[in-house]
Write a protein that holds these residues in place. Structure first.
Motif, PDB file in Angstrom:
ATOM      1  N   GLU A  16      -5.416   5.291  12.342  1.00  0.00           N
ATOM      2  CA  GLU A  16      -5.765   4.338  11.301  1.00  0.00           C
ATOM      3  C   GLU A  16      -4.871   4.551  10.089  1.00  0.00           C
ATOM      4  OE1 GLU A  16     -10.026   2.671  10.737  1.00  0.00           O
ATOM      5  OE2 GLU A  16      -9.845   4.363   9.334  1.00  0.00           O
ATOM      6  N   THR A  17      -4.550   3.438   9.408  1.00  0.00           N
ATOM      7  CA  THR A  17      -3.750   3.504   8.190  1.00  0.00           C
ATOM      8  C   THR A  17      -4.161   2.364   7.267  1.00  0.00           C
ATOM      9  OG1 THR A  17      -1.487   3.694   7.345  1.00  0.00           O
ATOM     10  CG2 THR A  17      -1.866   2.065   9.070  1.00  0.00           C
ATOM     11  N   THR A  18      -3.496   2.225   6.121  1.00  0.00           N
ATOM     12  CA  THR A  18      -3.830   1.152   5.187  1.00  0.00           C
ATOM     13  C   THR A  18      -3.332  -0.191   5.716  1.00  0.00           C
ATOM     14  OG1 THR A  18      -1.806   1.654   3.957  1.00  0.00           O
ATOM     15  CG2 THR A  18      -3.855   2.654   3.175  1.00  0.00           C
ATOM     16  N   ALA A  19      -3.923  -1.273   5.187  1.00  0.00           N
ATOM     17  CA  ALA A  19      -3.748  -2.601   5.784  1.00  0.00           C
ATOM     18  C   ALA A  19      -2.432  -3.272   5.449  1.00  0.00           C
ATOM     19  CB  ALA A  19      -4.906  -3.507   5.366  1.00  0.00           C
ATOM     20  N   GLY A  20      -1.804  -2.934   4.320  1.00  0.00           N
ATOM     21  CA  GLY A  20      -0.590  -3.634   3.928  1.00  0.00           C
ATOM     22  C   GLY A  20      -0.898  -5.012   3.365  1.00  0.00           C
ATOM     23  N   SER A  21       0.130  -5.847   3.264  1.00  0.00           N
ATOM     24  CA  SER A  21       0.009  -7.164   2.626  1.00  0.00           C
ATOM     25  C   SER A  21      -0.566  -8.203   3.574  1.00  0.00           C
ATOM     26  CB  SER A  21       1.386  -7.643   2.145  1.00  0.00           C
ATOM     27  OG  SER A  21       1.971  -6.698   1.287  1.00  0.00           O
ATOM     28  N   ASN A  22      -1.287  -9.175   3.003  1.00  0.00           N
ATOM     29  CA  ASN A  22      -1.741 -10.324   3.786  1.00  0.00           C
ATOM     30  C   ASN A  22      -0.546 -11.218   4.123  1.00  0.00           C
ATOM     31  OD1 ASN A  22      -4.373  -9.463   3.533  1.00  0.00           O
ATOM     32  ND2 ASN A  22      -4.915 -10.944   1.947  1.00  0.00           N
ATOM     33  N   ILE A  23      -0.563 -11.784   5.323  1.00  0.00           N
ATOM     34  CA  ILE A  23       0.475 -12.732   5.730  1.00  0.00           C
ATOM     35  C   ILE A  23      -0.186 -13.908   6.437  1.00  0.00           C
ATOM     36  CG2 ILE A  23       2.287 -10.984   5.932  1.00  0.00           C
ATOM     37  CD1 ILE A  23       1.885 -11.037   8.970  1.00  0.00           C
TER      38      ILE A  23
END
Length: 325
Positions: free
Chosen positions: A192-199
């Protein structure tokens, strides 16, 4: 074939659902005729998704309804697709937006032979090289990789090598609410990691390859794939485990695309959802080596169940088996 001189002007489609067997391909030849002449022959393929349905009710010996019982059918009929790792792929969907911006779940069953020596297994599904893209792939040393937004997030599985001649269920889940991207292997959280930017990714997608160009276009997958699903919601581990070993009806809330790969012939695959993200098969071959996916349903609080989307042949007899954890 709209034409003001046609006897019934304004008609631009034709539906023929009478006496057609679900799960079968039908080739249609269309000729448009007016007062002056007739057109050349146009051909297309028609298909009705499997629509068999079994309904019933489960009660205790005292007549009380029993909820949350899984009702499974046997035999399980179906197919998968095999990719050669060289040039085989599928292309699915049109050119519109995918329909997700912040949450997505991608599920797939994968099988890679233990004799495969290539380190990078190939792309499972995705739309790289689009500007807003994602890829779920078999990466180096048989790991799973989820590549989000041109590398904004790059997450790999740990302690797992898919090159073992076994079917495995892979799920990638992105939740902007939880700010996470999670990888699940066979229903278990692996990384698991952080989600990053919405696209806002768009169709089409490729299965078994991607859209990158160059001397060696794409990253072709070497193995078998089956039962691929895309959701516009972030499934939790409970829902992943509840549904990964069973077929869906295609009408589930948040289900954007669902390819069962049960067609078994021809060069087309069909989306089980209402969104009709159908596709073409380029080179991949059909196989009856499939994962353990049951055709099943669950009873509700009143003990009622419905098992739908059943693929069947002439005179098929099913055995219905209930089970409860």
């Amino acid at each position: 074939f709209t034409n003001p001189d046609i006897i019934a002007p304004g008609i631009d489609y034709f539906e023929d659902e009478n006496n057609l067997d679900p799960g079968m391909f039908y080739t249609y030849d269309v000729i448009v005729t007016n007062y002056y002449n007739e057109s050349s022959v146009g051909s297309d393929v028609g298909f009705i998704n499997p629509n068999g349905k079994i309904l019933g009710r489960v009660t205790s010996t005292t007549g009380n309804p029993v909820a949350d019982v899984e009702i499974s059918l046997s035999p399980t009929l179906g197919n998968a697709l095999e990719f050669d790792g060289v040039s085989d792929y599928l292309e699915v969907g049109g050119s519109n937006d995918l329909g997700i911006t912040d949450e997505i779940t991608i599920e797939a069953w994968v099988f890679v032979d233990s004799t495969i020596t290539e380190s990078r297994i190939g792309n499972i599904i995705g739309n790289y090289n689009h500007s807003e893209s994602f890829n779920l792939e078999g990466y180096t040393n048989g790991r799973v990789r989820f590549y989000w937004n041109m590398g904004d997030v790059n997450i790999y599985s740990t302690g797992f090598d898919m090159r073992d001649s076994q079917w495995h269920h892979i799920a990638a889940v992105r939740s902007s609410t939880e700010n996470t991207i999670s990888l699940y292997i066979d229903g278990q959280l692996n990384n698991e990691t952080t989600a990053g930017s919405n696209i806002n990714p768009s169709w089409p997608l490729r299965i078994g390859d991607d859209f990158r160009s160059g001397d060696s276009p794409g990253i072709p997958f070497n193995g078998k794939l089956d039962d691929i699903r895309i959701w516009s919601v972030a499934l939790d581990s409970g829902l992943i485990n509840r549904n990964m070993n069973r077929t869906l009806s295609g009408s589930e809330t948040g289900l954007l695309a669902y390819w069962k790969f049960d067609e078994g012939n021809n060069d087309y695959i069909f989306d089980m959802t209402e969104f009709d993200n159908d596709g073409r098969v380029f080179g991949a071959t059909w196989t009856n080596i499939i994962p353990e996916i049951n055709v099943s349903g669950f009873t509700d609080d009143d003990g009622n169940y419905e098992v739908s989307g059943i693929f069947y042949g002439t005179g098929t007899t099913f055995t219905v088996s209930p089970s409860k954890p």
